[in-house]
Scaffold this motif. Sequence first.
Motif, PDB file in Angstrom:
ATOM      1  N   LEU A   1       0.832  -1.205   0.000  1.00 54.46           N
ATOM      2  CA  LEU A   1       0.000   0.000   0.000  1.00 54.46           C
ATOM      3  C   LEU A   1       0.867   1.254   0.000  1.00 54.46           C
ATOM      4  O   LEU A   1       0.581   2.222  -0.714  1.00 54.46           O
ATOM      5  CB  LEU A   1      -0.923  -0.011   1.226  1.00 54.46           C
ATOM      6  N   HIS A   2       1.934   1.227   0.778  1.00 60.63           N
ATOM      7  CA  HIS A   2       2.872   2.348   0.855  1.00 60.63           C
ATOM      8  C   HIS A   2       3.452   2.641  -0.529  1.00 60.63           C
ATOM      9  O   HIS A   2       3.527   3.793  -0.969  1.00 60.63           O
ATOM     10  CB  HIS A   2       3.984   2.000   1.843  1.00 60.63           C
ATOM     11  N   PHE A   3       3.860   1.586  -1.229  1.00 58.93           N
ATOM     12  CA  PHE A   3       4.432   1.749  -2.570  1.00 58.93           C
ATOM     13  C   PHE A   3       3.386   2.232  -3.567  1.00 58.93           C
ATOM     14  O   PHE A   3       3.671   3.082  -4.414  1.00 58.93           O
ATOM     15  CB  PHE A   3       5.033   0.424  -3.049  1.00 58.93           C
ATOM     16  N   LEU A   4       2.169   1.696  -3.484  1.00 56.92           N
ATOM     17  CA  LEU A   4       1.103   2.127  -4.389  1.00 56.92           C
ATOM     18  C   LEU A   4       0.769   3.601  -4.180  1.00 56.92           C
ATOM     19  O   LEU A   4       0.622   4.364  -5.146  1.00 56.92           O
ATOM     20  CB  LEU A   4      -0.151   1.271  -4.167  1.00 56.92           C
ATOM     21  N   ASN A   5       0.664   3.998  -2.931  1.00 53.86           N
ATOM     22  CA  ASN A   5       0.319   5.393  -2.617  1.00 53.86           C
ATOM     23  C   ASN A   5       1.392   6.371  -3.080  1.00 53.86           C
ATOM     24  O   ASN A   5       1.100   7.521  -3.399  1.00 53.86           O
ATOM     25  CB  ASN A   5       0.088   5.557  -1.117  1.00 53.86           C
ATOM     26  N   ASN A   6       2.644   5.879  -3.102  1.00 53.04           N
ATOM     27  CA  ASN A   6       3.764   6.740  -3.509  1.00 53.04           C
ATOM     28  C   ASN A   6       4.202   6.493  -4.947  1.00 53.04           C
ATOM     29  O   ASN A   6       5.241   7.011  -5.374  1.00 53.04           O
ATOM     30  CB  ASN A   6       4.941   6.529  -2.557  1.00 53.04           C
ATOM     31  N   HIS A   7       3.398   5.689  -5.674  1.00 53.63           N
ATOM     32  CA  HIS A   7       3.644   5.428  -7.100  1.00 53.63           C
ATOM     33  C   HIS A   7       5.072   4.947  -7.364  1.00 53.63           C
ATOM     34  O   HIS A   7       5.735   5.404  -8.302  1.00 53.63           O
ATOM     35  CB  HIS A   7       3.360   6.690  -7.924  1.00 53.63           C
ATOM     36  N   VAL A   8       5.519   4.020  -6.525  1.00 53.88           N
ATOM     37  CA  VAL A   8       6.886   3.499  -6.639  1.00 53.88           C
ATOM     38  C   VAL A   8       6.986   2.560  -7.843  1.00 53.88           C
ATOM     39  O   VAL A   8       6.154   1.667  -8.024  1.00 53.88           O
ATOM     40  CB  VAL A   8       7.296   2.745  -5.354  1.00 53.88           C
ATOM     41  N   VAL A   9       8.009   2.753  -8.648  1.00 56.66           N
ATOM     42  CA  VAL A   9       8.304   1.851  -9.761  1.00 56.66           C
ATOM     43  C   VAL A   9       9.135   0.704  -9.195  1.00 56.66           C
ATOM     44  O   VAL A   9      10.273   0.910  -8.760  1.00 56.66           O
ATOM     45  CB  VAL A   9       9.079   2.583 -10.882  1.00 56.66           C
ATOM     46  N   LEU A  10       8.572  -0.495  -9.166  1.00 52.36           N
ATOM     47  CA  LEU A  10       9.203  -1.614  -8.475  1.00 52.36           C
ATOM     48  C   LEU A  10      10.535  -2.035  -9.087  1.00 52.36           C
ATOM     49  O   LEU A  10      11.366  -2.633  -8.408  1.00 52.36           O
ATOM     50  CB  LEU A  10       8.249  -2.815  -8.430  1.00 52.36           C
ATOM     51  N   SER A  11      10.743  -1.718 -10.352  1.00 46.35           N
ATOM     52  CA  SER A  11      12.006  -2.070 -11.006  1.00 46.35           C
ATOM     53  C   SER A  11      13.123  -1.075 -10.689  1.00 46.35           C
ATOM     54  O   SER A  11      14.291  -1.315 -11.012  1.00 46.35           O
ATOM     55  CB  SER A  11      11.815  -2.156 -12.522  1.00 46.35           C
TER      56      SER A  11
ATOM     57  N   VAL B   1      15.382   0.142  -8.105  1.00 48.85           N
ATOM     58  CA  VAL B   1      15.888  -0.266  -6.791  1.00 48.85           C
ATOM     59  C   VAL B   1      16.105   0.937  -5.874  1.00 48.85           C
ATOM     60  O   VAL B   1      15.762   0.892  -4.690  1.00 48.85           O
ATOM     61  CB  VAL B   1      17.199  -1.063  -6.938  1.00 48.85           C
ATOM     62  N   LYS B   2      16.656   2.018  -6.407  1.00 51.23           N
ATOM     63  CA  LYS B   2      16.915   3.211  -5.590  1.00 51.23           C
ATOM     64  C   LYS B   2      15.608   3.784  -5.044  1.00 51.23           C
ATOM     65  O   LYS B   2      15.542   4.221  -3.886  1.00 51.23           O
ATOM     66  CB  LYS B   2      17.654   4.269  -6.411  1.00 51.23           C
ATOM     67  N   GLU B   3      14.577   3.771  -5.862  1.00 49.52           N
ATOM     68  CA  GLU B   3      13.275   4.291  -5.440  1.00 49.52           C
ATOM     69  C   GLU B   3      12.666   3.393  -4.359  1.00 49.52           C
ATOM     70  O   GLU B   3      12.072   3.879  -3.390  1.00 49.52           O
ATOM     71  CB  GLU B   3      12.344   4.373  -6.658  1.00 49.52           C
ATOM     72  N   VAL B   4      12.823   2.078  -4.526  1.00 47.79           N
ATOM     73  CA  VAL B   4      12.323   1.125  -3.531  1.00 47.79           C
ATOM     74  C   VAL B   4      13.008   1.355  -2.193  1.00 47.79           C
ATOM     75  O   VAL B   4      12.359   1.459  -1.147  1.00 47.79           O
ATOM     76  CB  VAL B   4      12.557  -0.328  -4.008  1.00 47.79           C
ATOM     77  N   ILE B   5      14.332   1.438  -2.202  1.00 45.24           N
ATOM     78  CA  ILE B   5      15.104   1.631  -0.974  1.00 45.24           C
ATOM     79  C   ILE B   5      14.734   2.953  -0.301  1.00 45.24           C
ATOM     80  O   ILE B   5      14.550   3.016   0.918  1.00 45.24           O
ATOM     81  CB  ILE B   5      16.618   1.587  -1.264  1.00 45.24           C
ATOM     82  N   LYS B   6      14.576   4.007  -1.088  1.00 46.67           N
ATOM     83  CA  LYS B   6      14.222   5.318  -0.544  1.00 46.67           C
ATOM     84  C   LYS B   6      12.878   5.261   0.168  1.00 46.67           C
ATOM     85  O   LYS B   6      12.712   5.811   1.261  1.00 46.67           O
ATOM     86  CB  LYS B   6      14.175   6.358  -1.668  1.00 46.67           C
ATOM     87  N   ASN B   7      11.911   4.561  -0.419  1.00 48.34           N
ATOM     88  CA  ASN B   7      10.581   4.484   0.187  1.00 48.34           C
ATOM     89  C   ASN B   7      10.547   3.555   1.395  1.00 48.34           C
ATOM     90  O   ASN B   7       9.724   3.731   2.287  1.00 48.34           O
ATOM     91  CB  ASN B   7       9.549   4.058  -0.862  1.00 48.34           C
ATOM     92  N   LEU B   8      11.453   2.576   1.441  1.00 44.56           N
ATOM     93  CA  LEU B   8      11.532   1.719   2.627  1.00 44.56           C
ATOM     94  C   LEU B   8      12.006   2.513   3.843  1.00 44.56           C
ATOM     95  O   LEU B   8      11.646   2.188   4.977  1.00 44.56           O
ATOM     96  CB  LEU B   8      12.489   0.546   2.370  1.00 44.56           C
ATOM     97  N   GLU B   9      12.789   3.541   3.601  1.00 48.20           N
ATOM     98  CA  GLU B   9      13.292   4.373   4.699  1.00 48.20           C
ATOM     99  C   GLU B   9      12.159   5.126   5.393  1.00 48.20           C
ATOM    100  O   GLU B   9      12.279   5.491   6.567  1.00 48.20           O
ATOM    101  CB  GLU B   9      14.336   5.366   4.164  1.00 48.20           C
ATOM    102  N   SER B  10      11.065   5.351   4.678  1.00 46.52           N
ATOM    103  CA  SER B  10       9.923   6.079   5.265  1.00 46.52           C
ATOM    104  C   SER B  10       8.776   5.130   5.605  1.00 46.52           C
ATOM    105  O   SER B  10       7.632   5.555   5.766  1.00 46.52           O
ATOM    106  CB  SER B  10       9.432   7.164   4.303  1.00 46.52           C
ATOM    107  N   LEU B  11       9.101   3.833   5.727  1.00 49.78           N
ATOM    108  CA  LEU B  11       8.076   2.826   6.011  1.00 49.78           C
ATOM    109  C   LEU B  11       8.101   2.441   7.482  1.00 49.78           C
ATOM    110  O   LEU B  11       9.085   1.896   7.982  1.00 49.78           O
ATOM    111  CB  LEU B  11       8.330   1.579   5.149  1.00 49.78           C
TER     112      LEU B  11
END
Length: 226
Positions: free
Chosen positions: A43-53, A55-65
């Motif tokens: 849900l966090h990734f969907l709300n922030n429109h994270v592109v799963l491919s 990696v840098k974007e995934v890691i950045k959003n995990l920091e705010s999870l």
Amino acid sequence: MQKIVIAIDGYSGCGKSSTAKAVAQNLGYTYIDSGAMYRAATLHFLNNHVVLSNVKEVIKNLESLEITFHPNPDSGRQETYLNGLNVEDEIRSMRVSDYVSEVSKLKEVRHELVAQQQKMGKKKGVVMDGRDIGTVVFPSAELKVFMSADLNIRAERRQRELLERGELVTLDKIIQNLAERDQVDTTRKESPLRKADDALELDTSLLEFDDQVNKIVSFAKEKIGN
């Protein structure tokens, strides 16, 4: 009395979460809802429109999870919070279900959530369900149970759950979703779903809910007695 770690793994729709919650309540243990954690991350990734491919974007959003669990004062049930907001109902939607397996197979996501889960289980006296609990998260768990059930029966159970939340989804769509999740979960490179060598298998296809809970509680008491 000695306390143990109980790891419950299995396919989607087998009743793992509801069973694990009831087992924990029966034994006076803490329940760790790993599925809810991955759903909250999705849900966090969907709300922030994270592109799963990315990696840098995934890691950045995990920091705010930040995922936490708090009891509902009215119902007493444990509910999931994402960054301070109650998302218990939202994470069970088909919107999240359609993406949770893709998010769950990401190495970065699994490493972060496994670390959080292992920290929760250090004091023992916990019950946790998921897909890699007995193989990756708690490989030394005193009791490991692997739950399975017929695909059509799992789909019917999931449809009833969704209807109770006011979400109408066709049985065919749910069957397709569960089959796709089974495929992704069992073939993913990172922590695939598989039965641990020392896990007890429990087919819930023909079991009533109380029966499957009682079986696992019985397994646990045998381990505690030993």
